[in-house]
Enzyme design. Structure first.
Site, PDB file in Angstrom:
ATOM      1  N   HIS A  14       0.878  -1.166   0.000  1.00 47.84           N
ATOM      2  CA  HIS A  14       0.000   0.000   0.000  1.00 47.84           C
ATOM      3  C   HIS A  14       0.921   1.224   0.000  1.00 47.84           C
ATOM      4  O   HIS A  14       1.720   1.396   0.924  1.00 47.84           O
ATOM      5  CB  HIS A  14      -0.926  -0.018   1.222  1.00 47.84           C
ATOM      6  CG  HIS A  14      -1.954  -1.105   1.129  1.00 47.84           C
ATOM      7  ND1 HIS A  14      -2.376  -1.847   2.204  1.00 47.84           N
ATOM      8  CD2 HIS A  14      -2.639  -1.565   0.035  1.00 47.84           C
ATOM      9  CE1 HIS A  14      -3.284  -2.722   1.789  1.00 47.84           C
ATOM     10  NE2 HIS A  14      -3.463  -2.581   0.483  1.00 47.84           N
ATOM     11  N   GLU A  19       1.648   3.290   3.026  1.00 48.23           N
ATOM     12  CA  GLU A  19       2.126   2.620   4.245  1.00 48.23           C
ATOM     13  C   GLU A  19       3.632   2.441   4.081  1.00 48.23           C
ATOM     14  O   GLU A  19       4.092   1.517   3.423  1.00 48.23           O
ATOM     15  CB  GLU A  19       1.374   1.298   4.438  1.00 48.23           C
ATOM     16  CG  GLU A  19      -0.114   1.562   4.653  1.00 48.23           C
ATOM     17  CD  GLU A  19      -0.972   0.298   4.677  1.00 48.23           C
ATOM     18  OE1 GLU A  19      -0.432  -0.796   4.893  1.00 48.23           O
ATOM     19  OE2 GLU A  19      -2.199   0.440   4.477  1.00 48.23           O
ATOM     20  N   HIS A  42       2.981  -3.944   6.371  1.00 46.51           N
ATOM     21  CA  HIS A  42       1.986  -2.864   6.233  1.00 46.51           C
ATOM     22  C   HIS A  42       2.090  -1.924   7.431  1.00 46.51           C
ATOM     23  O   HIS A  42       2.978  -2.067   8.272  1.00 46.51           O
ATOM     24  CB  HIS A  42       0.581  -3.461   6.149  1.00 46.51           C
ATOM     25  CG  HIS A  42       0.302  -4.136   4.843  1.00 46.51           C
ATOM     26  ND1 HIS A  42      -0.658  -3.695   3.950  1.00 46.51           N
ATOM     27  CD2 HIS A  42       0.878  -5.217   4.267  1.00 46.51           C
ATOM     28  CE1 HIS A  42      -0.660  -4.478   2.885  1.00 46.51           C
ATOM     29  NE2 HIS A  42       0.253  -5.420   3.049  1.00 46.51           N
ATOM     30  N   GLU A 102       1.438  -5.490  10.583  1.00 46.54           N
ATOM     31  CA  GLU A 102       1.119  -4.066  10.731  1.00 46.54           C
ATOM     32  C   GLU A 102       2.144  -3.526  11.720  1.00 46.54           C
ATOM     33  O   GLU A 102       2.145  -3.878  12.892  1.00 46.54           O
ATOM     34  CB  GLU A 102      -0.311  -3.893  11.264  1.00 46.54           C
ATOM     35  CG  GLU A 102      -1.383  -4.557  10.399  1.00 46.54           C
ATOM     36  CD  GLU A 102      -1.675  -3.811   9.108  1.00 46.54           C
ATOM     37  OE1 GLU A 102      -1.239  -2.651   8.973  1.00 46.54           O
ATOM     38  OE2 GLU A 102      -2.320  -4.401   8.219  1.00 46.54           O
TER      39      GLU A 102
END
Ligand SMILES: [Zn+2]
Length: 476
Positions: A97, A100, A229, A326
């Protein structure tokens, strides 16, 4: 002046510029696509004996070879360590992404650290790059990064802009939906339960970034991978997509125990992720509620359902096990916060790369010669505490020179190698991943199929190795 400290590049048009000096990179700022490539190139030049730089390619629907994103960027990879038979392959993927950005910077910094550490004789760096091959891709979505940084558009460097690629497609929803397929196969009870994309054609009609990464996954024999991410603090593991009849429910894969251990290998190295007291504001941290993710890990479908993601594609199409991390609360933090993200994640990165040595590895031969790539299949059963033998319905197959690698949790397992025309051979192993990590090697378990005439021919009863005495009741 020492030229190695002030190395220069003489460009073809005669202009002299100072090359990137990897000892002096400013890590408290973001690096644009050009700088990312320059750093990778500089690391490659500084550590030429242990690195190689390449970029991804694919074949489009007309059969033409392509190597660019819609905006003409390339997906660059720096690989550490040499490719040798039996050496496990690992990959880091960042910035899928485009907005990110923490993973992109962490991977860059990791590349520099591995190179300088190796040059300085750091034993950890030497073991990391000497015992595995590590592929580092800082950005899978360089176009999205540019869009996130477009100064002419509102929403620059925010939590939303630049997530997709330049064709406005979310790359983590653009892979073949193999979860839906596996759920159908499970219901039918027929299998296969792995390598579900083996009949793919060489030509790819998806987004260029997706096509390039699919080909990368399918043509290398990766063992372990993580997709980095941002926007939360958790290590997420398969399956990502909910089962059709159970939205929001935990969706376990056959390797659920292993995936939990892999996710914990990451989260346990990052106290801010592992400890429930440090939740992100989006998860209630701001008003004092605890982090919903126990020990910093979650099953993907239980968190929220993702169809056509990259993580599950790795697991269901290849031999590779991937989790999605994440890294922190902000997708696009200010540059001066990047050193803190590095400190928080540094140990976790090391832990996770080391996990490539979990389980077993070895060579499969057939009548004395290594089997071809994909020609032998390794099946595994777990022995439960009550002695019952539980099949893990997910097989790996052999790579180049007949070598396979099968990640496993601690404990006893029954492992069988199968190849057409030979009686299967079964061995029993006790796995202690702590011992593996001390040795920087998975446990070696080789299989010799069709070793004698009696074992040749299809339908022959399986040969059970003496390692299984007292473990397996006959016929089990
Ligand atoms: Zn993301």
């Amino acid at each position: 002046m020492n030229l190695s400290d002030f190395s220069i590049i003489i460009l073809s048009f005669g202009c002299v510029v100072l090359a990137t000096d990897i000892d002096k990179i400013e890590w408290g700022k973001h690096h644009d696509n050009k700088e990312v490539f320059e750093i990778l190139e500089a690391v490659n030049k500084r550590c030429p004996d242990i690195t190689s730089l390449y970029h991804l390619k694919y074949r489009d629907t007309s059969g033409n070879e392509r190597d660019e994103t819609p905006r003409g960027n390339k997906l660059h990879v720096l690989a550490f360590g040499t490719s040798e038979p039996g050496r496990p392959e690992f990959k880091w993927v960042g910035n899928m992404h485009g907005n990110e950005v923490v993973g992109r910077e962490l991977i860059l910094r990791l590349a520099v650290d591995l190179c300088l550490g190796h040059r300085n004789g750091n034993p950890l760096a030497a073991s990391l790059v000497g015992r595995a091959r590590l592929h580092l891709m800082p950005s899978m979505n360089p176009d999205g990064w540019e869009i996130a940084n477009d100064p002419s558009a509102p929403g620059r460097r925010t939590e939303v802009k630049g997530r997709q690629n330049a064709n406005n497609v979310d790359l983590n929803r653009d892979f073949p939906d193999l979860d839906r397929r596996i759920y159908e196969l499970e219901r039918a009870g027929t299998g296969p339960f792995d390598h579900l994309f083996s009949n793919h054609t060489e030509r790819c009609g998806r987004q260029p970034e997706t096509c390039m990464v699919m080909k990368w996954i399918l043509t290398n024999n990766f063992v372990l991978s993580a997709n980095l991410h941002g926007g939360d603090k958790v290590a997420n593991y398969p399956y990502d997509e909910s089962r059709p009849d159970s939205p929001n429910a935990y969706s376990a894969s056959p390797d659920d125990r292993l995936f939990r251990q892999l996710a914990l290998a990451y989260s346990s190295g990052n106290p801010a992720m592992y400890d429930r007291r440090y939740a992100c504001p989006a998860e209630g941290g701001a008003d004092g509620r605890p982090n919903p993710f126990r020990r910093g890990v979650t099953n993907g479908a239980k968190w929220y359902s993702v169809a056509s993601g990259m993580q599950d594609f790795n697991y269901l199409a290849s031999n590779c096990y991937e989790i999605t991390v994440e890294l922190g609360c902000k997708k696009y933090p200010p540059g001066n916060e990047l050193p803190r993200y590095w400190e928080e994640n540094r140990q976790a990165l090391v832990n996770y790369m080391s996990a490539v040595h979990f389980g077993i590895k070895g060579q499969v031969t057939k009548a004395g010669s290594p089997v071809a790539k994909g020609a032998a299949v390794i099946t595994v059963d777990r022995i439960d505490t009550d002695g019952s033998v539980l099949p893990i319905l997910h097989n790996v197959n052999t790579g180049a020179h007949g070598y396979y690698h099968r990640l496993l949790t601690d404990g006893p397992f029954v492992v069988t190698a199968n190849a057409p025309g030979c009686a299967p051979v079964t061995k029993c192993v006790m796995i202690d991943n702590g011992v593996n990590l001390e040795r920087w090697s998975a446990r070696q378990v080789d299989f010799h199929l069709c070793a004698d005439a009696a074992a040749t021919g299809s339908g022959k009863p399986r040969q059970i190795d003496s390692s299984c005495e007292g473990v397996l009741v006959d016929g089990e």
